[in-house]
Enzyme design. Structure first.
Site, PDB file in Angstrom:
ATOM      1  N   GLN A   1      34.555 -37.619 -28.206  1.00  0.00           N
ATOM      2  CA  GLN A   1      33.304 -37.455 -27.458  1.00  0.00           C
ATOM      3  C   GLN A   1      33.271 -36.087 -26.772  1.00  0.00           C
ATOM      4  OE1 GLN A   1      30.765 -39.614 -27.538  1.00  0.00           O
ATOM      5  NE2 GLN A   1      29.509 -38.433 -26.117  1.00  0.00           N
TER       6      GLN A   1
ATOM      7  N   LYS B   1      29.085 -47.096 -28.535  1.00  0.00           N
ATOM      8  CA  LYS B   1      29.627 -46.862 -29.873  1.00  0.00           C
ATOM      9  C   LYS B   1      30.624 -47.960 -30.233  1.00  0.00           C
ATOM     10  CE  LYS B   1      28.779 -41.918 -29.696  1.00  0.00           C
ATOM     11  NZ  LYS B   1      29.238 -40.564 -29.380  1.00  0.00           N
TER      12      LYS B   1
ATOM     13  N   ASP C   1      31.642 -37.296 -37.153  1.00  0.00           N
ATOM     14  CA  ASP C   1      30.648 -36.481 -36.450  1.00  0.00           C
ATOM     15  C   ASP C   1      30.102 -35.368 -37.352  1.00  0.00           C
ATOM     16  OD1 ASP C   1      29.875 -37.056 -33.818  1.00  0.00           O
ATOM     17  OD2 ASP C   1      31.827 -36.461 -33.014  1.00  0.00           O
TER      18      ASP C   1
END
Ligand code: GUN
Length: 290
Positions: free
Chosen positions: A98, A54, A121
């Protein structure tokens, strides 16, 4: 008939190039570069790989990436304090924590602590609720990537019967909303559904997101259906230390029946990070009213 293979790697690459070009335009206009903060707690090996990718792809697109790697013993309070700082930091347009988090941390508390405007997200209840109401929102990256793959082979999904296998908050539930918005008739199925093969055989569009290696067999698939395989499962193989990656669909069987299918690897996987970049750019533009 053998299916068209949907090349997620190529489609993700094209999306990344478009994003890179738009970031370059912002830079030329003298605007601040979009910034993404990625937070990793602990050292789960798979999460470390994802977080590294990422950050690398964020930098490669011309955006700024800020990595926060915290020890596994980090307290919930410390993590919430970091999120509060990132929420208040004007250089940060997107925040991604995460998952999974260590068991002593309440994941829902953490998700709800992220400013919904920076929630790249799309996990915050505000964004989940806005998606359900078909209002503009940040949409979870994997379902967003799946829709782009579907649209690459079928620009209009109107009236098609879509069957989703799996009801997770990250994939199953949001993709069902996106398919509804695309005028599909949507059936949600899951591990407790009765006679899953029969339900799947009804699908013009079949999305498998259950996390069970090769569970969806070739004879579960209607001839000509579009199959999107979200699964990434590692099978142990003798003599191969890393094993073999397989999806939730038995690919070799399925490709003989389906009209189009995503491979694993090289299907949905590459789209997820490309869509994270897309969401970061979207969040940056919305926050700055660009
Ligand atoms: N872990 C597995 N998938 C995801 C994802 O899409 N976002 C985050 N934050 N963590 C994950």
């Amino acid at each position: 008939m053998t299916a068209t293979i949907i090349d997620g790697k190529a489609i993700a690459e094209k999306l990344r190039l478009e994003i890179t070009a738009e970031v370059a335009r912002l830079k030329d206009q003298g605007r601040k570069l979009p910034g993404l903060a990625v937070v990793l707690v602990g050292n789960d090996p798979a999460s470390e790989v994802y977080v590294g990718s990422k950050a690398r792809q964020t930098d490669a697109s011309g955006m700024r990436s800020f990595e926060h790697r915290l020890p596994a013993e980090t307290s919930q309070q410390e993590l919430l304090a970091l999120i509060a700082r990132l929420n208040a930091d004007d250089d940060i347009d997107g925040i991604l924590v995460q998952l999974p988090l260590p068991p002593h941390i309440d994941t829902d508390r953490v998700i709800e602590a992220v400013d919904p405007a920076k929630d790249v997200d799309g996990f915050h209840p505000v964004n989940a609720g806005r998606l359900m109401r078909a209002l503009p929102s940040l949409v979870p990256c994997t379902p967003l990537g799946c829709m782009l793959l579907l649209n690459s082979v079928q620009p209009s999904l109107r009236g098609l019967h879509a069957v989703v296998v799996g009801r997770s908050n990250i994939v199953g539930k949001p993709i069902a909303q996106l398919l509804l918005q695309a005028d599909c008739t949507v059936t949600m199925t899951h591990s407790r559904s009765r006679d899953l093969p029969t339900l799947c055989r009804e699908a013009d569009v079949l999305v498998a997101a259950v996390g069970r290696p090769e569970m969806v067999r070739g004879d579960w698939i209607k001839k000509g259906a579009i199959v999107i395989d979200v699964g990434i499962n590692r099978l142990a193989v003798e003599g191969r230390p890393k094993g073999r990656l397989v999806g939730d669909v038995a690919f070799a069987e399925a490709r003989e029946v389906a009209g189009a299918i995503t491979p694993v690897p090289g299907g949905v996987g590459p789209m997820t990070i490309a869509c994270l970049l897309k969401n970061t750019l979207q969040a940056a533009k919305a926050r700055r009213r660009l």
